[in-house]
Design an enzyme around this catalytic site. Structure first.
Site, PDB file in Angstrom:
ATOM      1  CG  HIS A  17      39.470  33.503  46.280  1.00 49.88           C
ATOM      2  ND1 HIS A  17      40.156  33.655  47.468  1.00 49.88           N
ATOM      3  CD2 HIS A  17      40.393  33.161  45.346  1.00 49.88           C
ATOM      4  CE1 HIS A  17      41.440  33.429  47.264  1.00 49.88           C
ATOM      5  NE2 HIS A  17      41.617  33.121  45.982  1.00 49.88           N
ATOM      6  CE  LYS A  20      39.739  37.862  48.439  1.00 45.23           C
ATOM      7  NZ  LYS A  20      40.072  36.625  49.162  1.00 45.23           N
ATOM      8  CD  GLU A  65      47.664  36.559  42.901  1.00 43.90           C
ATOM      9  OE1 GLU A  65      46.726  36.866  42.140  1.00 43.90           O
ATOM     10  OE2 GLU A  65      47.491  36.215  44.084  1.00 43.90           O
ATOM     11  CG  ASN A 115      39.808  36.104  42.989  1.00 46.41           C
ATOM     12  OD1 ASN A 115      40.899  35.551  42.858  1.00 46.41           O
ATOM     13  ND2 ASN A 115      39.427  36.661  44.120  1.00 46.41           N
TER      14      ASN A 115
END
Length: 441
Positions: A81, A84, A234, A332
């Protein structure tokens, strides 16, 4: 930064007495054994010219004796990601929970994600990944209006700028619950994805009319010839079974593209009969699964003041036993969904080995960050193939145990036959973005 080579490689030379995993040698018949071989590797004009048993190419010039040091191809990160990443200093997760992450990212996106902000953070992450030895990345892009009008054009610019260093792919990301009230969203965002040569995707969970909404996502992908990449289940809630619904939808519609499903955490909570049913469908539909062990262990089974009991990772061993393609990826990086990380796939693979017990035997699990994600992304990375560009990572470690015990040990990265500068970007480069109260212009 600790390095392997005394002098940088400059396009040509011989890497003598190297250790390589047989499973990454193109055409090697014993790949699944996890066998390590000692070889010489000749590089000419930036390409990997020849690989031969150690000592047989010793007459070449510019010999570098690696003394048994391991050599891997540059690596492939299937699930990240980048949009982010690196926002933790200005927007940390308030409690380490999934909902805390979701709300924090939403607030930060609304306030701060201008083109300049996203570019600076993506560039920082790409520089980190490049220095660590990654040559291909798939990133999910938050595509909730109006962010898609900023992030997708910016991604196309950055992809072109990084061409030749890191091959980039992007996946559309939105919660499938959006289709409960905004079905008109789907066609234009699919058009944007197709125009950018991207991958269609969504975050899937148990919503009303799930099958109908999954079919809508499949059909816009089929109409445009797009592959699919979903965030799936998730959660550790055993009632979450969207993974099975995705497989059933793919089979019902006769979908012929590639499908990757990420996370799939709830599968670890299912009864054996439900697990078997789901895995059989995944194998039949040829759906691949990518696990994100560091992020999932950070978020899943977190309760204040209570030690977590569950790892939150999916059933990789059972999947691979059925012939399902499996991969491991970063997910992430320094954002509310995962507070740590540096897009270093050697760190990720090391942690995955420990968390998922990818050992006894080590076998060919290294494919999870090399050949398998490369095949799913349709990119020529992740293998040791004579005739292809000499894109390599050199280690002082001589065996899996040495590498997995000291993943931050000496390492050199070779791109197109040349040693690269492995200096990592300084976090201070992002300080100007981390001021509290920053508002997107």
């Amino acid at each position: 930064m600790a390095e392997v080579l005394t002098d940088p490689l400059k396009g040509s030379g011989l890497l003598g007495n190297a250790t390589v995993p047989s499973c990454l040698l193109t055409g090697h018949s014993e790949g699944a054994s996890g066998e390590l071989l000692r070889v010489d590797m000749e590089i000419e004009a930036g390409k990997l010219a020849r690989i031969a048993p150690a000592g047989t190419l010793s007459n070449a010039r510019n010999i570098v004796d690696l003394d048994g040091g391991m050599v891997l191809p540059t690596l492939v990160d299937l699930h990240t990601h980048l949009d982010k990443g690196q926002i933790w200093p200005r927007k940390p997760n308030p409690d380490g929970s999934f909902m805390g992450a979701l709300e924090a990212v939403g607030d930060d996106r609304e306030a701060n994600w201008s083109a300049d902000d996203v570019r600076a953070r993506m560039e920082f992450s790409l520089k980190s990944a490049f220095a660590h030895g990654t040559s291909a990345i798939r990133t999910h892009l938050d595509s909730v209006p109006p962010q898609e009008t900023i992030s997708w054009p910016l991604f196309e610019e950055i992809r072109q700028e990084w061409k030749g260093r890191i091959d980039l792919q992007a996946v559309c990301l939105f919660g499938i619950d959006r289709l409960l009230t905004d079905e008109a969203y789907l066609e234009p965002v699919a058009d944007r994805v197709a125009a950018a040569g991207g991958v269609m995707g969504a975050v899937t969970y148990m919503v009303d009319d799930l099958d109908r909404h999954l079919e809508s996502v499949f059909r816009v992908a089929m109409d445009r010839g797009l592959d699919l990449d979903f965030h799936v289940d998730e959660t550790l809630d055993p009632s979450a079974v969207t993974l099975r619904h995705i497989a059933e939808t793919a089979l019902r519609l006769g979908y012929e593209g590639k499908i990757v499903c990420g996370h799939c955490c709830s599968l670890s909570m299912h009864e054996d009969a439900e697990v078997d049913r789901t895995l059989d469908l995944l194998a039949q539909a040829e759906i691949a699964v990518v696990t994100l062990p560091m992020c999932n262990m950070y978020l899943q089974d977190r309760q204040a003041g209570r030690t977590p009991r569950r790892r939150g990772v999916t059933l990789l061993h059972e999947m691979r036993a059925r012939g399902i393609k499996v991969a491991v990826a970063s997910d992430n990086t320094r954002d509310p969904f995962y507070a740590y990380g540096d897009l270093d796939l050697i760190e990720v693979y090391t942690q995955a080995t420990r968390i998922l017990q990818l050992d006894h035997p080590i076998a060919d699990w290294i494919r999870c960050i090399t050949t398998t994600p490369a095949s799913l992304m349709n990119v020529e990375h992740g293998s040791l193939t004579p005739g292809c560009a000499a894109n390599l990572i050199l280690f002082r470690a001589r065996a899996w145990n040495e590498l997995l015990s000291r993943p931050a040990g000496p390492r050199d990265v070779i791109r197109n036959g040349y040693s690269i500068d492995r200096a990592l970007p300084d976090y201070r480069e992002l300080d100007h973005l981390m001021q509290k109260g920053q508002v997107r212009p």
